[in-house]
Every structure is written in structure tokens, then in C-alpha cells.
Write an enzyme that holds these catalytic residues in place. Sequence first.
Site, PDB file in Angstrom:
ATOM      1  N   ARG A 173      -4.994  -5.249   6.233  1.00  0.00           N
ATOM      2  CA  ARG A 173      -6.156  -4.433   6.602  1.00  0.00           C
ATOM      3  C   ARG A 173      -7.354  -5.304   6.970  1.00  0.00           C
ATOM      4  NH1 ARG A 173      -7.586  -1.040   1.843  1.00  0.00           N
ATOM      5  NH2 ARG A 173      -6.213  -2.345   0.593  1.00  0.00           N
ATOM      6  N   ASP A 183       0.841  -1.197   0.000  1.00  0.00           N
ATOM      7  CA  ASP A 183       0.000   0.000   0.000  1.00  0.00           C
ATOM      8  C   ASP A 183       0.875   1.246   0.000  1.00  0.00           C
ATOM      9  OD1 ASP A 183      -2.184  -1.646   0.179  1.00  0.00           O
ATOM     10  OD2 ASP A 183      -2.587  -1.272   2.287  1.00  0.00           O
ATOM     11  N   TYR A 228       4.839  -9.213   8.183  1.00  0.00           N
ATOM     12  CA  TYR A 228       4.408  -7.828   8.355  1.00  0.00           C
ATOM     13  C   TYR A 228       4.331  -7.484   9.836  1.00  0.00           C
ATOM     14  CZ  TYR A 228       2.736  -8.439   3.552  1.00  0.00           C
ATOM     15  OH  TYR A 228       2.648  -8.708   2.204  1.00  0.00           O
TER      16      TYR A 228
END
Length: 335
Positions: free
Chosen positions: A212, A78, A106
Site C-alpha cells: 500500500r 491484508d 506480490y
Amino acid sequence: MRSSAPDGATEFDSSPAFRYAAALNTQIGHSMGRKRKGRDISGWLVVDKPAGMTSTAVVNKVRWAFDAKKAGHAGTLDPEATGVLAIALGEATKTVPYITDDLKCYEFTARLGQATNTDDAEGEVISQSDLRPSDEQIKDALGPFVGDIMQVPPKFSAVKIDGQRAYKLARDGEDVTIEARPLWVEELVMTDRPDADHVTLEMTCGKGGYVRSIARDLGAALGCFGHVLKLRRIWSGPFEVKDGLTFDEIEKLARTPELDTHLRPLEEALAGLPEVKCTAESVTRLRNGNPAMVIAHGVDYGDEAWASFEGQAVAVGVFKAGELHPNRVFVLPEV
């Protein structure tokens, strides 16, 4: 800028070098019939991507910095995310699928108590709650998100619905329904709890994972809502963020021999496949797309493998009865 925006240049960098890169790429796009200019240079560059840029904008800058004919990336980040963005140059672009399919890790901070329409801090708050779970409640809730799970991508994502990107439909105010998709999550752990409103997590997952969605669904499971506040990819396959060049370093070293020294061999992307070795005669056959005899140990019939000659990758293919049947061939210097 939205994380689901179409890949392309952003307004993050208005330097002359970046404008030159954008103009060069536009020129290339409008000259399909002409031979692409640039160097025949191959390898991987690990970039520590800054916030505020699309992944493709970073690729464009790296290609310009190396004056390379061809470049691509393995796994979109992103625009507001940071961390490992592995850029392939030249023949290394043929190995991109092996990095894309590999595990990635992540580190992200979730904001509890709020849901947004984009599932991150760039969107509008659509739901709120005063409920705040305890550390133990958060840890207990992580279990169902590990292993083979089904995940619904964010409405503001590049997933296609009837031929159109979901983010475009969402921006136009249309009701977007996205089907759940399988995802392998190797690990999801809580690493910090700065305060009641925030939790820091680390997730290792396979291809196609949306952090997300994890933050959104974890917030829903806890009954308090949630969205991603910060996101950083700390490794992707064999590439780690500690080895990445920053954007400033790339600009400083652009078009210099020193930048070339930071390239990593394309063979690193093939580390997950068994290696077989071939002779000079086999190199010619493989490069022409024909099966060739190889020397193999511990490789079974039907396995995917890569062939090397004097340490350099020649081809990737399927091993059958002592031969490698190539489906990807690398153009090597004369051997």
C-alpha cells in the site's frame, strides 16, 4: 474489513466448522493451565488465501482442519489480499522466522488519480487528480523504489506508536505520524496497463514491506496520487501460490488423512541455511540444548546452520570449531 484490523475471526465464514474452530480457540485461550488438545503434527501448509479473511482466521481454520496443537503463519496478508499464506504446524512454527525474513513477491493493481486514507480501496478518497502518466513515465518512476529504500507504513497499519496500534489511533481521529523504516526491494516492474486509471505491478521485497505504501508513494512521485486496488502474493520464500490449497479444498478435506498429504516438511523453511549432519549420539546432545559434533562442508566458523539426522531437522544453531551450538531444537520421533 480493514487490512490493519487486529488479527482474529471475521464475519467472512459463518459455517458450523468455522464457528467450531472459533469456539475451540476461545476455549484454549481461557484454559491456560490445561494441556492443549490436538495432534502432534508438524509441517507447512501453503494456503491460497481468499479475500475477506484475516490471516489469523485462516490459521485458526487450518489448525482446526488438522486438529493440530499449534499453528502459526509466516507474514500477514491484508484481509482483502489473496495468495500465498504459509501456515506452520507444530515444530514447523520454530522455522517461521526463516520464511518471514525471506523474499516475497506480490502482484498488485494500483488505481491512479486517487489517494485514500488507508492507501487501498477500502478507505475514503482524500485527494484526486485528473493527471494520468504515460507508460514510460511510470517505468521511469519505479527506479527510486528499488534497492535499499525508506518506507513510511500506512497510517492504518499495525505499527505501534507509544504502545498503541496506528490503525486504532487513526480510527479515533488522531493525527498519526509514523517514522520511515528500511526496506529491501529486489525488483519492481510494470506488467500491465489495463487503462489510463490502472497499472499492474510486480514487486519482490524483503521483510516488512507495505505494498500500500508503494502504491501511495508511486502515485505521489507521478503527481497523480494512487492506492492499491487488488493485491496478491504469488510466492513467499520456497512456497508458491500454484501449490496452495484453496479455502474450499481445506474445508472439504478437513479432519481426513488426505489433508495430511498436503503438508510439506518443516525442512523446506531452512533451505536458505547451510545443512550439517550429525550422528545419533549428537541428536541426543542437541535435543538437550548442548553443543554437539557435526559433519560440515563449506560452513564457516560463526555461520548459522541446521543439523539433520537421516534427513530430518534436529536443530538450528551456530557452527563453531566442528560443533553446532543449538538455539532452536526440533522434537523428532524416536530415532
